[in-house]
Motif scaffolding. Sequence first.
Motif, PDB file in Angstrom:
ATOM      1  N   TYR A  27      -1.690 -51.318  17.183  1.00  0.00           N
ATOM      2  CA  TYR A  27      -2.022 -51.170  15.761  1.00  0.00           C
ATOM      3  C   TYR A  27      -3.495 -50.804  15.604  1.00  0.00           C
ATOM      4  O   TYR A  27      -4.301 -51.000  16.512  1.00  0.00           O
ATOM      5  CB  TYR A  27      -1.742 -52.487  15.024  1.00  0.00           C
ATOM      6  N   GLY A  28      -3.859 -50.308  14.425  1.00  0.00           N
ATOM      7  CA  GLY A  28      -5.249 -49.966  14.155  1.00  0.00           C
ATOM      8  C   GLY A  28      -5.330 -48.736  13.272  1.00  0.00           C
ATOM      9  O   GLY A  28      -4.334 -48.324  12.663  1.00  0.00           O
ATOM     10  N   THR A  29      -6.524 -48.170  13.193  1.00  0.00           N
ATOM     11  CA  THR A  29      -6.771 -47.032  12.319  1.00  0.00           C
ATOM     12  C   THR A  29      -7.129 -45.808  13.155  1.00  0.00           C
ATOM     13  O   THR A  29      -7.944 -45.904  14.065  1.00  0.00           O
ATOM     14  CB  THR A  29      -7.944 -47.349  11.365  1.00  0.00           C
ATOM     15  N   ILE A  30      -6.523 -44.682  12.830  1.00  0.00           N
ATOM     16  CA  ILE A  30      -6.858 -43.433  13.517  1.00  0.00           C
ATOM     17  C   ILE A  30      -7.294 -42.421  12.465  1.00  0.00           C
ATOM     18  O   ILE A  30      -6.590 -42.202  11.475  1.00  0.00           O
ATOM     19  CB  ILE A  30      -5.673 -42.906  14.333  1.00  0.00           C
ATOM     20  N   THR A  31      -8.474 -41.853  12.684  1.00  0.00           N
ATOM     21  CA  THR A  31      -9.067 -40.945  11.707  1.00  0.00           C
ATOM     22  C   THR A  31      -9.171 -39.535  12.269  1.00  0.00           C
ATOM     23  O   THR A  31      -9.629 -39.331  13.397  1.00  0.00           O
ATOM     24  CB  THR A  31     -10.466 -41.449  11.297  1.00  0.00           C
TER      25      THR A  31
END
Length: 160
Positions: A45-49
């Motif tokens: 999980y997490g944020t990908i930009t």
Amino acid sequence: MRKLSLIIAAVLVLAGCSAKPDISATDLWVKSSETSMAGGMTAVYGTITNNTGADIVLTGGQTDAAGITEVHEMAMIDGQMKMQEIDGGLTIPAGQSIELELGGNHLMLMQLTADLLAGDEISVTFSFTGAADLVVDGIVAKPAEGGDEQYHSTEMEMDN
Ligand SMILES: [Cu+2]
């Protein structure tokens, strides 16, 4: 001498351009639990930009920690909330971020090659269409907040 300093300036400009990555990944973690045992499954999980000016697609990944790595979504199937691979991958619009989160989209790791205990670290390569692979080391395993040990069970059902 003048020519040399121009060359140095050019090199510095190039280095400056490459300093901003096309893709950045932040707050990544992988779920540890008693279900994340060798042969079992878990998720990242997490944020990908996407820092580029064009849409890209997260198509999957690769890790020594698991035999299969897929991009999953949660969906209602026959009245039950289940997870499934996202056909064609997950689009990240130009200049925007996507969240991989509990109860939502996630990077699924199946056929774990070893137990994944809290504090363990894994390395994951994210694969994209429209951008180069992104290798992230040191993704730390931790339990899911609120406890959702059955979250990744394919047997999971919603209580109505
Ligand atoms: Cu999944």
